[in-house]
Scaffold this motif. Sequence first.
Motif, PDB file in Angstrom:
ATOM      1  N   LEU A   1      44.276 131.703  25.985  1.00 43.28           N
ATOM      2  CA  LEU A   1      42.892 131.420  26.370  1.00 43.28           C
ATOM      3  C   LEU A   1      42.423 132.181  27.599  1.00 43.28           C
ATOM      4  O   LEU A   1      41.303 132.691  27.611  1.00 43.28           O
ATOM      5  N   ARG A   2      43.210 132.245  28.636  1.00 43.15           N
ATOM      6  CA  ARG A   2      42.737 132.880  29.870  1.00 43.15           C
ATOM      7  C   ARG A   2      42.364 134.344  29.681  1.00 43.15           C
ATOM      8  O   ARG A   2      41.274 134.748  30.085  1.00 43.15           O
ATOM      9  N   PRO A   3      43.247 135.166  29.102  1.00 49.19           N
ATOM     10  CA  PRO A   3      42.867 136.577  28.929  1.00 49.19           C
ATOM     11  C   PRO A   3      41.647 136.778  28.031  1.00 49.19           C
ATOM     12  O   PRO A   3      40.789 137.603  28.330  1.00 49.19           O
ATOM     13  N   VAL A   4      41.563 136.027  26.922  1.00 53.75           N
ATOM     14  CA  VAL A   4      40.399 136.195  26.047  1.00 53.75           C
ATOM     15  C   VAL A   4      39.135 135.719  26.753  1.00 53.75           C
ATOM     16  O   VAL A   4      38.081 136.348  26.653  1.00 53.75           O
ATOM     17  N   ALA A   5      39.227 134.623  27.502  1.00 53.55           N
ATOM     18  CA  ALA A   5      38.062 134.125  28.238  1.00 53.55           C
ATOM     19  C   ALA A   5      37.602 135.161  29.254  1.00 53.55           C
ATOM     20  O   ALA A   5      36.394 135.441  29.368  1.00 53.55           O
ATOM     21  N   ALA A   6      38.542 135.734  29.983  1.00 55.94           N
ATOM     22  CA  ALA A   6      38.177 136.755  30.976  1.00 55.94           C
ATOM     23  C   ALA A   6      37.533 137.966  30.305  1.00 55.94           C
ATOM     24  O   ALA A   6      36.557 138.528  30.817  1.00 55.94           O
ATOM     25  N   ALA A   7      38.075 138.350  29.153  1.00 58.00           N
ATOM     26  CA  ALA A   7      37.547 139.523  28.451  1.00 58.00           C
ATOM     27  C   ALA A   7      36.117 139.323  27.967  1.00 58.00           C
ATOM     28  O   ALA A   7      35.350 140.287  27.881  1.00 58.00           O
ATOM     29  N   ILE A   8      35.747 138.085  27.658  1.00 57.83           N
ATOM     30  CA  ILE A   8      34.385 137.848  27.149  1.00 57.83           C
ATOM     31  C   ILE A   8      33.466 137.274  28.222  1.00 57.83           C
ATOM     32  O   ILE A   8      32.336 136.907  27.933  1.00 57.83           O
ATOM     33  N   GLY A   9      33.971 137.173  29.446  1.00 55.48           N
ATOM     34  CA  GLY A   9      33.113 136.765  30.559  1.00 55.48           C
ATOM     35  C   GLY A   9      32.881 135.274  30.669  1.00 55.48           C
ATOM     36  O   GLY A   9      31.790 134.849  31.062  1.00 55.48           O
ATOM     37  N   THR A  10      33.891 134.476  30.347  1.00 55.70           N
ATOM     38  CA  THR A  10      33.781 133.030  30.495  1.00 55.70           C
ATOM     39  C   THR A  10      35.103 132.506  31.039  1.00 55.70           C
ATOM     40  O   THR A  10      35.955 133.283  31.466  1.00 55.70           O
ATOM     41  N   SER A  11      35.296 131.219  31.008  1.00 55.73           N
ATOM     42  CA  SER A  11      36.540 130.632  31.493  1.00 55.73           C
ATOM     43  C   SER A  11      37.275 129.942  30.358  1.00 55.73           C
ATOM     44  O   SER A  11      36.671 129.584  29.337  1.00 55.73           O
ATOM     45  N   ASP A  12      38.578 129.740  30.568  1.00 54.12           N
ATOM     46  CA  ASP A  12      39.346 129.029  29.554  1.00 54.12           C
ATOM     47  C   ASP A  12      38.857 127.587  29.427  1.00 54.12           C
ATOM     48  O   ASP A  12      38.857 127.028  28.335  1.00 54.12           O
ATOM     49  N   ARG A  13      38.379 127.001  30.523  1.00 54.96           N
ATOM     50  CA  ARG A  13      37.836 125.636  30.463  1.00 54.96           C
ATOM     51  C   ARG A  13      36.578 125.574  29.591  1.00 54.96           C
ATOM     52  O   ARG A  13      36.373 124.600  28.870  1.00 54.96           O
ATOM     53  N   MET A  14      35.760 126.616  29.665  1.00 50.97           N
ATOM     54  CA  MET A  14      34.546 126.647  28.832  1.00 50.97           C
ATOM     55  C   MET A  14      34.937 126.754  27.348  1.00 50.97           C
ATOM     56  O   MET A  14      34.327 126.099  26.494  1.00 50.97           O
ATOM     57  N   LEU A  15      35.948 127.545  27.051  1.00 52.73           N
ATOM     58  CA  LEU A  15      36.415 127.634  25.660  1.00 52.73           C
ATOM     59  C   LEU A  15      36.928 126.283  25.178  1.00 52.73           C
ATOM     60  O   LEU A  15      36.615 125.854  24.066  1.00 52.73           O
ATOM     61  N   LEU A  16      37.684 125.601  26.028  1.00 58.39           N
ATOM     62  CA  LEU A  16      38.200 124.278  25.652  1.00 58.39           C
ATOM     63  C   LEU A  16      37.084 123.252  25.528  1.00 58.39           C
ATOM     64  O   LEU A  16      37.167 122.345  24.698  1.00 58.39           O
ATOM     65  N   TYR A  17      36.050 123.396  26.323  1.00 61.54           N
ATOM     66  CA  TYR A  17      34.908 122.487  26.212  1.00 61.54           C
ATOM     67  C   TYR A  17      34.270 122.611  24.831  1.00 61.54           C
ATOM     68  O   TYR A  17      33.926 121.624  24.190  1.00 61.54           O
ATOM     69  N   HIS A  18      34.133 123.840  24.361  1.00 56.70           N
ATOM     70  CA  HIS A  18      33.462 124.076  23.080  1.00 56.70           C
ATOM     71  C   HIS A  18      34.402 123.968  21.879  1.00 56.70           C
ATOM     72  O   HIS A  18      33.940 123.721  20.754  1.00 56.70           O
ATOM     73  N   PHE A  19      35.700 124.159  22.081  1.00 57.11           N
ATOM     74  CA  PHE A  19      36.625 124.191  20.942  1.00 57.11           C
ATOM     75  C   PHE A  19      37.732 123.150  20.997  1.00 57.11           C
ATOM     76  O   PHE A  19      38.561 123.098  20.096  1.00 57.11           O
TER      77      PHE A  19
END
Length: 183
Positions: free
Chosen positions: A25-43
């Motif tokens: 999560l962290r590397p993909v989040a950084a690559a798309i300009g968001t945070s791993d927490r935001m990804l977990l919030y949505h997914f």
Amino acid sequence: MSRREELLDQVTDYVLEHGLIGLTLRPVAAAIGTSDRMLLYHFESRDDLVTAVVTRSNDRAVASIRALEPADGVRAGVNELWRRYQIEPLHSCLDVYVQAAATRLIGVEPYLSAVRAANERWYAGLCDYFVACGAPHGAVRRVVTLVDSSLFGFHLDLATDRPEELAQGVDDLAAAAEALAGA
């Protein structure tokens, strides 16, 4: 488009470019300009995100199949489909599916149900394509089963074999599919 859908498209684009294996999560989040927490919030979880990415990638592949112009006959249809397997977007979409299978994701939940549904959409798209290429309704399911499984094998061989070397095998498959459609 919702923020979840935007993120899903961005993560899917990332995975199509970089692959699914080793996705964290962290590397993909950084690559798309968001945070791993935001990804977990949505997914909710990495599993939920990966399931959504595999499904979105499959939906893009199905859209690509549905956009194909019908070929003049089943044999020509198989050869055209193979040509499309080797270029974008199908090449990367199929790679994501293979990577999901290689990492044993698609045979267990939470992936299994989503992948089965995605496979049904893929299969239906192929059936429609081959009917448009001239396969009779009564034979199209057999044609698609033969062609789909075989072309996935040829797709795997692209990693080690030259496409021009595989072309004769694909044309032999195409001839067999045409004969099956005529049977």
